[in-house]
Design an enzyme around this catalytic site. Structure first.
Site, PDB file in Angstrom:
ATOM      1  N   ARG A 173      55.589   9.923  39.845  1.00 49.71           N
ATOM      2  CA  ARG A 173      56.516  10.981  41.149  1.00 49.71           C
ATOM      3  C   ARG A 173      55.724  11.871  42.553  1.00 49.71           C
ATOM      4  O   ARG A 173      55.776  11.673  43.466  1.00 49.71           O
ATOM      5  CB  ARG A 173      58.077  10.821  40.591  1.00 49.71           C
ATOM      6  CG  ARG A 173      58.753  10.180  40.024  1.00 49.71           C
ATOM      7  CD  ARG A 173      60.029  10.287  40.301  1.00 49.71           C
ATOM      8  NE  ARG A 173      60.291  11.565  38.847  1.00 49.71           N
ATOM      9  CZ  ARG A 173      60.854  12.452  38.658  1.00 49.71           C
ATOM     10  NH1 ARG A 173      62.319  12.406  39.519  1.00 49.71           N
ATOM     11  NH2 ARG A 173      61.467  12.834  37.784  1.00 49.71           N
ATOM     12  N   ASN A 226      63.024   7.247  39.994  1.00 48.19           N
ATOM     13  CA  ASN A 226      62.543   6.714  38.376  1.00 48.19           C
ATOM     14  C   ASN A 226      64.071   6.202  39.076  1.00 48.19           C
ATOM     15  O   ASN A 226      65.175   6.358  39.073  1.00 48.19           O
ATOM     16  CB  ASN A 226      62.917   7.619  37.278  1.00 48.19           C
ATOM     17  CG  ASN A 226      61.482   9.004  37.727  1.00 48.19           C
ATOM     18  OD1 ASN A 226      60.368   7.966  37.587  1.00 48.19           O
ATOM     19  ND2 ASN A 226      61.863   9.413  36.499  1.00 48.19           N
TER      20      ASN A 226
END
Length: 752
Positions: free
Chosen positions: A21, A39
């Site tokens: 990320r 996520n």
């Protein structure tokens, strides 16, 4: 006018807990794009919009520049209308739904962390637990998913303000790095005496002083305890071997870097790449004649198992010691390695003179992985730290969740959901009660970690295997028995993303066959649903049954009978040779086998290399070590045709015996024998190609851990026009059997 575009991107694979990320966040900001990333239960979901050229570059760089620890399985892109996002953000994930995310393997300390470790001005200078999103412990500290600090063994260490700032900063490489810590808030290192009492002073300096003095120190690593001594200290290495009850099996050696490695072994580019890869495995390499390593480290071997440091603690300790050190499993005999501090002091107290410990718990004990390079690539001999639990991808998905229980020796298990096959770390030989318990606990942990509830359970056909017994005791599941050597070939197919059919060559230790004999030198027409026996090595009795695996001279007797009574092997065992022959002739306690393992044992004994063994495969391994790799001569084996091809391997043994009697050198004989086995394999495959039309071969079984045999066989098969499949990601030995069982069970479960 700038053309704008929006895409929704779903990335699956090992993409959580590996800095994915923050990577997406930085990439989007660098390209001036807006959107968000989060996520989810399957991986990472991204919404991104902006200039067309920027979005296209984003999609290219997403896979091209992904973090080193990530393993992208698939990227799904769906176009849509721009939503008017302002800036790019990282948002919270949705924990709802089944858990399908993956857990990264433990990974060696990255270069950025090593620079911090060595920086006197930094707050993590010489801190043994430095880590970030790109390196450090993962699998061994995870208690459950989603991968979050509270579900790891770091849960008890509250982050200080400085670490918390890094942890919550998307631009920092420690953003959401769950092992994050520093001297102010992380684990502490201690040096204990043999009774578990604290020793004063700097633990690392104190440990190095003990090692230089010839002491044995138990060192807590990522996946459990190792036992360490200075590699050049002869008395220390001998003491470690005696205390550990490990008579001759080689120890691994850890070196500080490639320069130190090159002072011990021949290290080419391939070997250097394996040594320095993020998994940091043990790599078996040719030993230099003048290598400064004690004889007791690897007796009877021309190679050494080398590895580079993979934790900050290892780097600091080797820097202080300034010489290589033995680092072998912290156990006695074949027990599982110790991974809890109190248990280690109890179990290893009779071995170690001191303990280097810390208070970060190891949740999953994990051995070091072992690789062996050869001219065509490398072979995985043990798959563990640095590789497990990252999945392999099956060519076709399993309709229902599968558990495969593997074999008895070099035990592993495998769980399958969809196309993902989660092969466990090496667990060990299941004839030990503690190892069996670790096996069962490991299955439960994987089932919880990956949210898998098996409906199909695969097992070996041998009911004496404890892995088979475990499978048969399970209720509410469909059981699938898989013949041992079919599982080996299926493992090779799965390792290569293939389904077959192939001509499978399984050269292995004895395993239960379909006709009441012990197979292990097999030529099979195999795919993932079935196998048919096309040929085999000629049957030979194993005088004394299991005793023949521990005393290779018995197999020499079985192959030669009384045809060469003047050979040294007869004289060495003159009192017992007639008894072995009597068992063989009477068929009493002498099961018939076609296995290739006993064939190599017989020649090893014949050459006076190994009459008795102290660990599995020792006789064959030492025979390979003695072979002249430049020998071009070859012994010939008769091959007879009928319903099945039969390779009369006794011809190879007799030819070797004749050369022994003629005074031919051991290296020459061993080389000719290896060439003879390779030639026999190729001749059989050519004959079977004519009958079946199949032009692809798959090589598997523990005997193909022999790099010389593998090289000779592959080069001859390719010269004969075959496409050859070998193992590259899982062991050819029994450590890969569970993957093969799982692939077969999944294939048989599909509608025809």
């Amino acid at each position: 006018m700038t053309v704008c575009k929006r895409v929704d991107v779903h990335v699956e694979g090992v993409v959580q807990g590996v800095g994915f990320r923050p990577f997406v966040y930085s990439l989007a900001n660098r390209l001036g794009l807006a959107g968000r990333v989060r996520n989810d239960v399957d991986g990472v979901f991204i919404e991104v919009e902006g200039a067309l050229a920027g979005v296209e570059e984003f999609l290219t760089a997403l896979e091209r520049d992904a973090p080193a620890l990530s393993e992208i399985e698939s990227v799904t892109v769906v176009s849509g209308e721009p939503a008017g996002h302002s800036g790019f953000t990282i948002t919270a994930g949705d924990p709802a739904g089944p858990r399908r995310t993956l857990v990264s393997a433990d990974t060696a300390t990255c270069d950025d962390c090593l620079r911090e470790l060595a920086d006197p001005a930094g707050r993590r200078h010489r801190y043994p637990f430095i880590a970030c999103a790109n390196c450090g412990p993962r699998f061994t500290i995870v208690r459950g998913v989603p991968y979050d600090r509270l579900l790891t063994t770091m849960a008890g260490f509250a982050m200080c303000a400085a670490c918390a700032t890094e942890y919550h900063d998307p631009a920092d490489r420690r953003f959401r790095a769950e092992p994050i810590c520093c001297p102010a808030c992380g684990p502490d290192l201690r040096l204990l005496d043999a009774r578990g009492a604290d020793l004063c002073g700097d633990p690392i300096a104190g440990c190095a002083t003990l090692l230089r003095a010839g002491r044995v120190v138990a060192v807590k690593g990522l996946g459990g305890f190792h036992l360490a001594v200075a590699a050049a200290h002869a008395e220390a290495a001998a003491a470690l071997r005696a205390r550990k009850h490990r008579a001759e099996k080689p120890f691994a050696v850890m070196v500080a870097g490639l320069d130190q490695a090159r002072r011990l072994c021949a290290v080419d580019e391939q070997a250097a790449a394996l040594l320095t890869g993020r998994a940091r495995p043990i790599v078996l390499l040719p030993r230099l004649p003048d290598a400064p390593v004690a004889a007791a480290v690897a007796p009877g071997r021309r190679d050494l198992g080398l590895m580079l440091p993979y934790t900050p603690l290892h780097h600091l300790l080797l820097g202080e010691l300034a010489e290589p050190m033995v680092l072998t499993g912290g156990n006695v005999g074949d027990e599982p390695i110790a991974h809890e501090d109190a248990d280690a002091v109890t179990r290893l107290g009779g071995i170690a003179d001191a303990f280097l410990v810390h208070d970060r718990a190891v949740h999953v004990r994990t051995d070091d992985s072992v690789l062996r390079p050869w001219s065509g690539g490398h072979t995985v001999l043990r798959r563990a730290r640095g590789h497990a639990p990252e999945p392999l991808t099956l060519r076709r998905p399993a309709p229902r969740p599968v558990l495969a229980c593997g074999a008895e020796l070099s035990g592993t298990f495998c769980l399958v959901r969809g196309r993902r096959a989660f092969l466990s770390q090496h667990i060990g030989d299941l004839d030990d009660h503690d190892t069996l318990r670790s096996f069962v606990e490991g299955i439960d942990h994987f089932c919880g970690l990956f949210d898998i509830r098996p409906e199909v359970v695969a097992h070996d056909l041998d009911p004496a295997y404890l892995s088979t017994r475990h499978a048969l005791e399970l209720t509410g599941v469909e059981l699938v028995g898989v013949q041992h050597h079919h599982a080996h070939i299926a493992s090779c197919l799965a390792d290569n993303g293939e389904t077959g059919p192939v001509i499978g060559v399984a050269l292995d230790a004895p395993g239960r066959g379909l006709d009441g004999t012990l197979w292990g030198g097999e030529f099979l027409r195999a795919d993932l649903t079935s196998c048919h026996r096309l040929g085999h090595l000629a049957l030979v009795p194993m005088p004394g049954g299991a005793a023949a695996t521990r005393q290779p001279w018995r197999m020499a007797a079985a192959y030669l009978r009384d045809e060469h009574p003047g050979l040294d092997v007869v004289r060495r065992n003159a009192a017992h040779w007639p008894d072995a022959l009597a068992l063989a002739r009477a068929g009493v306690d002498a099961p018939m086998t076609s296995s290739a393992g006993p064939l190599f044992d017989a020649v090893s004994a014949l050459l006076g290399i190994r009459d008795t063994i102290t660990y599995e495969g020792q006789a064959a391994a030492e025979l390979e070590q003695r072979a002249d790799p430049y020998e071009t001569g070859s012994y010939a084996a008769t091959i007879t045709e009928g319903d099945l091809l039969v390779v009369h391997a006794a011809d190879l043994v007799r030819a070797a015996a004749a050369d022994v009697a003629a005074g031919t050198g051991t290296g020459t004989i061993a080389g000719r024998f290896h060439n003879g086995v390779a030639d026999a394999v190729v001749r059989c495959c050519v004959m079977l190609r004519d009958d079946t039309g199949l032009n692809t071969t798959a090589l598997s079984g523990g005997v193909f851990q022999n790099a010389l045999l593998l090289e000779r066989t592959v080069e001859r098969l390719r010269a004969a026009g075959f496409r050859v499949l070998t193992h590259t990601r899982v062991p050819p030995g029994d450590g890969g059997v569970s993957l093969g069982q799982a692939a077969v069970a999944a294939a048989r479960d599909r509608p025809s």
